[in-house]
Design a protein around this motif. Structure first.
Motif, PDB file in Angstrom:
ATOM      1  N   LEU A  72      21.274 118.811 134.481  1.00 53.76           N
ATOM      2  CA  LEU A  72      22.651 118.731 134.843  1.00 53.76           C
ATOM      3  C   LEU A  72      23.684 119.179 133.610  1.00 53.76           C
ATOM      4  N   THR A  73      24.729 119.758 133.885  1.00 52.91           N
ATOM      5  CA  THR A  73      25.828 119.980 133.050  1.00 52.91           C
ATOM      6  C   THR A  73      26.417 118.832 132.600  1.00 52.91           C
ATOM      7  N   ALA A  74      26.835 118.650 131.467  1.00 54.42           N
ATOM      8  CA  ALA A  74      27.512 117.381 130.868  1.00 54.42           C
ATOM      9  C   ALA A  74      28.256 117.821 129.662  1.00 54.42           C
ATOM     10  N   ASN A  75      29.536 117.336 129.745  1.00 54.92           N
ATOM     11  CA  ASN A  75      30.117 117.452 128.363  1.00 54.92           C
ATOM     12  C   ASN A  75      30.483 116.116 127.930  1.00 54.92           C
ATOM     13  N   SER A  76      29.915 114.799 128.384  1.00 51.23           N
ATOM     14  CA  SER A  76      30.126 113.564 127.693  1.00 51.23           C
ATOM     15  C   SER A  76      29.204 113.435 126.583  1.00 51.23           C
ATOM     16  N   PHE A  77      28.617 114.502 126.214  1.00 55.83           N
ATOM     17  CA  PHE A  77      27.699 114.424 124.942  1.00 55.83           C
ATOM     18  C   PHE A  77      28.356 114.059 123.681  1.00 55.83           C
TER      19      PHE A  77
ATOM     20  N   TRP B 264      25.077 110.449 125.682  1.00 58.33           N
ATOM     21  CA  TRP B 264      25.798 111.136 126.976  1.00 58.33           C
ATOM     22  C   TRP B 264      25.694 110.236 128.053  1.00 58.33           C
ATOM     23  N   SER B 265      26.548 110.441 129.136  1.00 56.76           N
ATOM     24  CA  SER B 265      26.828 109.770 130.069  1.00 56.76           C
ATOM     25  C   SER B 265      26.467 110.518 131.564  1.00 56.76           C
ATOM     26  N   LEU B 266      25.855 109.581 132.599  1.00 55.34           N
ATOM     27  CA  LEU B 266      25.475 110.304 133.936  1.00 55.34           C
ATOM     28  C   LEU B 266      26.181 109.367 134.889  1.00 55.34           C
ATOM     29  N   GLY B 267      26.859 110.207 135.646  1.00 53.07           N
ATOM     30  CA  GLY B 267      27.280 109.576 136.961  1.00 53.07           C
ATOM     31  C   GLY B 267      26.097 109.195 137.866  1.00 53.07           C
ATOM     32  N   LYS B 268      26.513 107.651 138.202  1.00 51.95           N
ATOM     33  CA  LYS B 268      25.651 107.078 139.106  1.00 51.95           C
ATOM     34  C   LYS B 268      25.098 107.903 140.536  1.00 51.95           C
TER      35      LYS B 268
ATOM     36  N   SER C 132      22.257 113.235 141.796  1.00 54.97           N
ATOM     37  CA  SER C 132      20.973 113.109 142.531  1.00 54.97           C
ATOM     38  C   SER C 132      19.754 113.013 141.268  1.00 54.97           C
ATOM     39  N   SER C 133      20.078 112.995 139.958  1.00 48.47           N
ATOM     40  CA  SER C 133      19.295 113.145 138.921  1.00 48.47           C
ATOM     41  C   SER C 133      18.953 111.579 138.518  1.00 48.47           C
ATOM     42  N   ILE C 134      19.867 110.596 138.832  1.00 50.39           N
ATOM     43  CA  ILE C 134      19.837 109.445 138.341  1.00 50.39           C
ATOM     44  C   ILE C 134      18.909 108.629 138.263  1.00 50.39           C
TER      45      ILE C 134
ATOM     46  N   ARG D 240      25.432 126.864 137.212  1.00 50.11           N
ATOM     47  CA  ARG D 240      24.212 126.340 138.168  1.00 50.11           C
ATOM     48  C   ARG D 240      23.810 125.125 137.932  1.00 50.11           C
ATOM     49  N   PHE D 241      24.002 124.388 136.674  1.00 52.50           N
ATOM     50  CA  PHE D 241      23.473 123.142 136.609  1.00 52.50           C
ATOM     51  C   PHE D 241      24.595 122.200 136.932  1.00 52.50           C
ATOM     52  N   ALA D 242      25.658 122.756 137.211  1.00 52.97           N
ATOM     53  CA  ALA D 242      26.620 121.732 137.804  1.00 52.97           C
ATOM     54  C   ALA D 242      26.869 121.465 139.247  1.00 52.97           C
ATOM     55  N   LYS D 243      25.743 122.267 139.797  1.00 51.41           N
ATOM     56  CA  LYS D 243      25.742 122.417 141.241  1.00 51.41           C
ATOM     57  C   LYS D 243      24.730 121.429 141.833  1.00 51.41           C
ATOM     58  N   SER D 244      24.779 120.504 142.552  1.00 51.00           N
ATOM     59  CA  SER D 244      23.932 119.643 143.264  1.00 51.00           C
ATOM     60  C   SER D 244      22.987 120.406 144.169  1.00 51.00           C
ATOM     61  N   GLY D 245      21.620 119.725 144.323  1.00 52.10           N
ATOM     62  CA  GLY D 245      20.899 120.323 145.618  1.00 52.10           C
ATOM     63  C   GLY D 245      20.519 121.915 145.531  1.00 52.10           C
ATOM     64  N   THR D 246      20.627 122.351 144.296  1.00 53.23           N
ATOM     65  CA  THR D 246      19.897 123.797 144.226  1.00 53.23           C
ATOM     66  C   THR D 246      18.907 123.842 143.469  1.00 53.23           C
TER      67      THR D 246
ATOM     68  N   ASP E 244      30.940 103.793 136.528  1.00 54.85           N
ATOM     69  CA  ASP E 244      30.266 104.366 137.389  1.00 54.85           C
ATOM     70  C   ASP E 244      29.221 105.618 136.930  1.00 54.85           C
ATOM     71  N   HIS E 245      29.118 105.291 135.633  1.00 53.95           N
ATOM     72  CA  HIS E 245      28.287 106.090 134.994  1.00 53.95           C
ATOM     73  C   HIS E 245      27.264 105.153 134.034  1.00 53.95           C
ATOM     74  N   VAL E 246      26.220 105.807 133.627  1.00 56.84           N
ATOM     75  CA  VAL E 246      25.097 105.360 132.909  1.00 56.84           C
ATOM     76  C   VAL E 246      25.045 105.814 131.559  1.00 56.84           C
TER      77      VAL E 246
HETATM   78  C1  LIG Z   1      31.824 121.043 132.232  1.00 60.29           C
HETATM   79  C2  LIG Z   1      31.191 119.951 132.978  1.00 60.29           C
HETATM   80  C3  LIG Z   1      30.854 118.790 132.571  1.00 60.29           C
HETATM   81  C4  LIG Z   1      30.334 117.799 133.227  1.00 60.29           C
HETATM   82  N1  LIG Z   1      29.943 116.515 132.384  1.00 60.29           N
HETATM   83  C5  LIG Z   1      29.237 115.819 133.299  1.00 60.29           C
HETATM   84  C6  LIG Z   1      28.876 114.445 132.723  1.00 60.29           C
HETATM   85  O1  LIG Z   1      29.095 114.545 131.393  1.00 60.29           O
HETATM   86  N2  LIG Z   1      28.159 113.694 133.203  1.00 60.29           N
HETATM   87  C7  LIG Z   1      27.912 113.909 134.690  1.00 60.29           C
HETATM   88  O2  LIG Z   1      27.183 112.868 135.193  1.00 60.29           O
HETATM   89  N3  LIG Z   1      28.374 114.929 135.199  1.00 60.29           N
HETATM   90  C8  LIG Z   1      28.974 115.919 134.449  1.00 60.29           C
HETATM   91  N4  LIG Z   1      29.280 117.024 135.158  1.00 60.29           N
HETATM   92  C9  LIG Z   1      29.021 117.245 136.653  1.00 60.29           C
HETATM   93  C10 LIG Z   1      27.660 117.476 136.974  1.00 60.29           C
HETATM   94  O3  LIG Z   1      27.381 118.530 136.387  1.00 60.29           O
HETATM   95  C11 LIG Z   1      27.385 117.783 138.438  1.00 60.29           C
HETATM   96  O4  LIG Z   1      28.176 116.701 138.919  1.00 60.29           O
HETATM   97  C12 LIG Z   1      26.102 118.163 138.865  1.00 60.29           C
HETATM   98  O5  LIG Z   1      26.203 118.493 140.150  1.00 60.29           O
HETATM   99  C13 LIG Z   1      25.129 116.750 138.875  1.00 60.29           C
HETATM  100  O6  LIG Z   1      23.943 117.488 139.297  1.00 60.29           O
HETATM  101  P1  LIG Z   1      22.915 116.531 139.976  1.00 60.29           P
HETATM  102  O7  LIG Z   1      23.607 115.813 141.205  1.00 60.29           O
HETATM  103  O8  LIG Z   1      21.902 117.595 140.567  1.00 60.29           O
HETATM  104  O9  LIG Z   1      22.455 115.686 138.862  1.00 60.29           O
HETATM  105  C14 LIG Z   1      30.042 117.944 134.555  1.00 60.29           C
HETATM  106  C15 LIG Z   1      30.202 119.279 135.048  1.00 60.29           C
HETATM  107  C16 LIG Z   1      30.889 120.217 134.328  1.00 60.29           C
HETATM  108  C17 LIG Z   1      31.241 121.651 135.085  1.00 60.29           C
END
Ligand SMILES: Cc1cc2nc3c(=O)[nH]c(=O)nc-3n(C[C@H](O)[C@H](O)[C@H](O)COP(=O)(O)O)c2cc1C
Length: 334
Positions: A36-41, A53-57, A60-62, A86-92, A129-131
């Motif tokens: 997934l795309t993450a900017n919490s790094f 980095w942190s991941l939303g609970k 779908s990858s949790i 592409r990596f910010a879109k769930s379910g693809t 709401d994140h890990v």
């Molecule tokens: C620039 C950007 C930064 C993001 N940073 C995070 C992040 O740090 N943690 C997170 O859980 N989701 C983050 N997201 C949202 C996830 O990329 C998005 O929810 C994604 O659909 C998760 O995919 P998944 O449900 O297949 O895991 C970010 C999205 C964008 C566009």
């Protein structure tokens, strides 16, 4: 007691913190690739080397990340906006079409990024709401490509601040006219040195420049175009270049036309190549995109200041098929 916070405003305020963009990947216990795309790094520790980095609970990858031992963080390069989306879109199928190598624990490694860290999960913390995942870095690659930036919900490019002390200490400070004038003057220095060696003056350079945009124009047209640069062309100037063997004049009086000699044409091409090399030197501190941005902005300044220009300044009036800016320049550079 938890303070009541306006979520939208909170998100907006957090967005004012500028970050890079990463893609975090792992191999799930089910043998599938996740990412997934993450900017919490962020970086955490040098000794031992650690990042987080942190991941939303509700991602779908949790389950995949919570049950894995390894992950990889890819810091995205400026041209990877599409991959980020592409990596910010769930379910693809996020990995479709990507070249994937394998790292520790068969974790998928993507290419084209600016830097890449392979990690073993050292700690997991609950973060609302994140890990929060803290990883020990086992291996990293630094490709040093210009980074993709994220700020206020938008992608951006990095624009390094100039060391302004040096430049603004000169005349005129930040006035655009002075900055443009000084940059132009400095860019022309190698050309001026070459002209001086050959006993040529600025006005000669301007005559050769105008001919380089199209050969065989009338003396009147030539003088009108050189006047743009603030020089008056006299018969003596033309005669001096004829004597040097650089130009020749055909016809008489009003109708006479001015042409390059073979030698003059070759010298004009040489000057053009000198100019191009001065441009490369001037752009040494800029990356490719910055150089493009600089030109784009200057074109906008030119457009916005172009009202009331004399007709003969328009490109369609002076640009001719036989200009030397095309094939000859390519040949001179080859
Ligand atoms: C620039 C950007 C930064 C993001 N940073 C995070 C992040 O740090 N943690 C997170 O859980 N989701 C983050 N997201 C949202 C996830 O990329 C998005 O929810 C994604 O659909 C998760 O995919 P998944 O449900 O297949 O895991 C970010 C999205 C964008 C566009």
């Amino acid at each position: 007691m938890t303070a009541t916070i306006d979520k939208a405003q909170f998100r907006k305020a957090l967005g004012s913190f500028t970050t890079g963009v990463t893609i975090v990947t792992t191999r799930g216990a089910d043998g599938k690739d996740y990412g997934l795309t993450a900017n919490s790094f962020n970086s955490v520790s040098m000794e031992p080397p650690m990042v987080l980095w942190s991941l939303g609970k509700n991602s779908s990858s949790i389950a995949a990340f919570a049950g894995t031992e390894y992950f990889a963080v890819h810091i995205l390069a400026a041209d990877q906006e599409a991959v980020s989306n592409r990596f910010a879109k769930s379910g693809t199928d996020k990995f479709a079409g990507s070249k994937v190598a394998r790292g520790h624990g068969e974790v998928p490694l993507l290419d084209g990024c600016s830097a890449r860290f392979e990690c073993r999960i050292a700690y997991q913390y609950d973060g609302g709401d994140h890990v929060i995942f803290v990883g020990e870095v086992l291996n990293f690659d630094h490709f040093a490509r210009p980074p993709l930036i994220f700020h206020g919900g938008n992608y951006g490019l990095l624009l390094k601040k100039a060391d302004e002390t040096d430049v603004s200490a000169t005349f005129g400070g930040d006035w655009l006219g002075n900055l443009l004038g000084r940059a132009y003057y400095q860019l022309l220095m190698p050309i001026k040195a070459d002209l001086k060696d050959k006993g040529l003056r600025d006005v000669d350079y301007n005559i050769l420049s105008v001919l380089s945009m199209g050969d065989g124009r009338t003396a009147h047209d030539l003088a009108q175009l050189v006047a743009i640069a603030g020089y008056e062309v006299s018969d003596d100037h033309i005669q001096a270049l004829v004597d040097q063997g650089l130009i020749r004049v055909e016809g008489q009086g009003q109708d006479r036309t001015v042409h390059f000699t073979q030698e003059g044409r070759s010298y004009a091409i040489e000057l053009l190549a000198l100019g191009k090399s001065a441009e490369s030197d001037a752009e040494r501190e800029l990356d490719y995109r910055e150089a493009q941005v600089l030109k784009l902005l200057l074109k906008r300044v030119i457009r916005s200041t172009s009202d009331g220009l004399p007709v003969h300044w328009r490109k369609e009036h002076f640009w001719r098929e036989n200009n030397i800016w095309r094939d000859d320049v390519q040949a001179a550079r080859a």
